[in-house]
Design an enzyme around this catalytic site. Structure first.
Site, mmCIF file in Angstrom:
data_model
loop_
_atom_site.group_PDB
_atom_site.id
_atom_site.type_symbol
_atom_site.label_atom_id
_atom_site.label_comp_id
_atom_site.label_asym_id
_atom_site.label_seq_id
_atom_site.Cartn_x
_atom_site.Cartn_y
_atom_site.Cartn_z
ATOM 1 N N CYS A 63 28.498 57.993 26.161
ATOM 2 C CA CYS A 63 28.040 57.428 24.890
ATOM 3 C C CYS A 63 28.240 55.923 24.878
ATOM 4 C CB CYS A 63 28.815 58.069 23.734
ATOM 5 S SG CYS A 63 28.446 57.378 22.119
ATOM 6 N N CYS A 140 32.697 63.055 17.782
ATOM 7 C CA CYS A 140 32.928 61.611 17.701
ATOM 8 C C CYS A 140 34.257 61.304 17.014
ATOM 9 C CB CYS A 140 31.783 60.961 16.930
ATOM 10 S SG CYS A 140 31.965 59.192 16.664
ATOM 11 N N GLU A 287 23.321 34.020 -2.510
ATOM 12 C CA GLU A 287 22.925 34.962 -1.461
ATOM 13 C C GLU A 287 21.418 34.887 -1.290
ATOM 14 O OE1 GLU A 287 24.070 37.276 0.717
ATOM 15 O OE2 GLU A 287 22.033 37.984 1.014
ATOM 16 N N CYS A 361 32.321 37.311 11.484
ATOM 17 C CA CYS A 361 32.227 38.406 12.450
ATOM 18 C C CYS A 361 31.960 37.867 13.851
ATOM 19 C CB CYS A 361 31.137 39.388 12.036
ATOM 20 S SG CYS A 361 29.489 38.647 11.901
#
Length: 403
Positions: A63, A140, A287, A361
């Protein structure tokens, strides 16, 4: 011929001194295997290092959903912290880096699954590494149990909506009110398919079902908690990957902006930070997506006791807030996408703001933007790494800047 793994790429794959990418290898290991297109896809580990462990998930070898289950938790935490430290060092920056906060297994509340039709039926899961092959994931260890329970619904959607040529992209999101499913790259809707999909949502008790961007069924509004408010984001919208990760980032932002009475939230999304901050401060939420801001506004209006939140739909890449606009607030939180916020950080550096909380991130673009702020008179006070993409190469962070 054997190869020594010198370091990991930012995707968590091994890299040799002569530039080969080696799947499932750790720094310091000697490996053998056939290289093709600069990659050893199936290496034989000749000398494993002490940090190598048995992967906790039986799907890991095939995977592509996880990249680093073969490394110990301590190794992965240390490596992700080093990714942050090296990104800072690359810009000549130093700051206290706090211990990383890692989300637990089986806590991912949002994922994009692949759904493919076969001659025998359907496959639903994640793509294998560097492949179009779909690997089924019945055991999972990454996804929240509520998402695992939605796999049959994803399979049913694949049977109805996938062609034999391509795979569906099925975004499943856990909400307080059930699973929110948004299917993309699917067959066009017709009357019969609409009827079948409405029945699918009922049979599998989905909170909401969307198809190629069109909402087909909303049996219950799929709410997400953001502080004391509850928000129903647009279908398939960005959401922090785990509740633990969102809580860690929110706590860091609260700490960084503690005491501020007027705050701007830039790249505000649906209110992940704006709404918790509104418990103690007036917030201007900016935004690019009007739909996200509409969801934020509805959440704010439905939550008693919050201070005023105003919204502005604006492309902050092309039209960053200028110093004269930033002068209306005492502090800023900024949470840009992976590309960072170079233009907006340049304006913040030119402003008279005294405090900034930044969430990122991407440590590389964060360090670039942090350098811009520090060149404008800010100090990087601390960095808090957060790992909510467990067993992946991703690492997020929150940081405090002050003048």
């Amino acid at each position: 011929m054997s190869h020594r793994i010198e370091r990991l790429s930012l995707k968590g794959e091994g890299l040799t001194g002569d530039g080969l990418t080696v799947a499932l290898a750790l720094p310091g290991e000697e490996v053998e295997g056939e290289a093709e297109n600069g990659r050893i896809a199936r290496p034989r580990i000749v000398t494993p290092v002490a940090d190598r462990v048995r992967p906790p998930c039986r799907h890991f070898a095939s995977c592509g959903g996880c990249a680093l289950q073969h490394g110990s938790d301590a190794f992965v935490a240390g490596w992700k912290t080093q990714v942050v430290e090296r990104a800072l060092a690359g810009q000549g920056l130093e700051a206290p880096v706090r211990p990383i906060l890692t989300s637990p297994p089986a806590s991912r509340r949002r994922a994009v699954l692949a759904g493919r039709r076969t001659k025998k039926g359907v496959l639903v899961g994640f793509h294998a590494r560097a492949s179009d092959v779909v690997t089924e994931i019945p055991d999972c260890r990454l996804l929240h149990p509520d998402l695992m329970a939605a796999l049959p619904a994803a399979a049913a959607a694949t049977l109805l909506g996938a062609s034999r040529k391509g795979a569906l992209a099925i975004t499943v999101t856990r909400s307080e009110d059930g699973v929110d499913m948004a299917v993309a790259e699917a067959k066009p809707l017709d009357t019969a398919l609409r009827t079948d999909l409405a029945a699918l949502a009922e049979t599998h008790d989905l909170a909401r079902l969307s198809w190629n961007g069109e909402q087909l069924a909303e049996r219950r509004p799929p709410r997400q908690a953001m502080g004391r408010a509850h928000v129903v984001p647009p279908a398939g919208a960005f959401l922090q990957a785990t509740e633990a990760g969102q809580a860690a980032l929110t706590q860091a932002v609260r700490e960084a902006l503690d005491g501020a009475r007027k705050v701007a939230d830039l790249f505000a999304g649906a209110g992940t930070f704006a709404l918790p901050l509104a418990e103690t401060a007036e917030v201007q939420a900016v935004e690019g997506s009007a739909a996200m801001l509409a969801a934020l506004d509805r959440g704010w209006r439905g939550a008693p006791g919050l201070k005023r939140v105003t919204t502005e739909a604006r492309d902050l890449f092309r039209r960053p807030l200028l110093p004269v606009e930033l002068a209306r607030v005492e502090a800023v939180v900024i949470d840009p996408p992976r590309a960072g916020a170079e233009a907006q950080c340049a304006e913040i550096a030119r402003s008279d703001l005294a405090r900034v909380a930044m969430v990122s991130c991407n440590p590389v673009t964060f360090a670039r933007d942090a350098k811009r702020l520090c060149s404008g008179g800010f100090r990087l006070d601390w960095v808090q790494p957060v790992d909510q993409f467990r067993w992946s190469g991703h690492v997020e962070l929150a940081a405090q800047f002050s003048r």
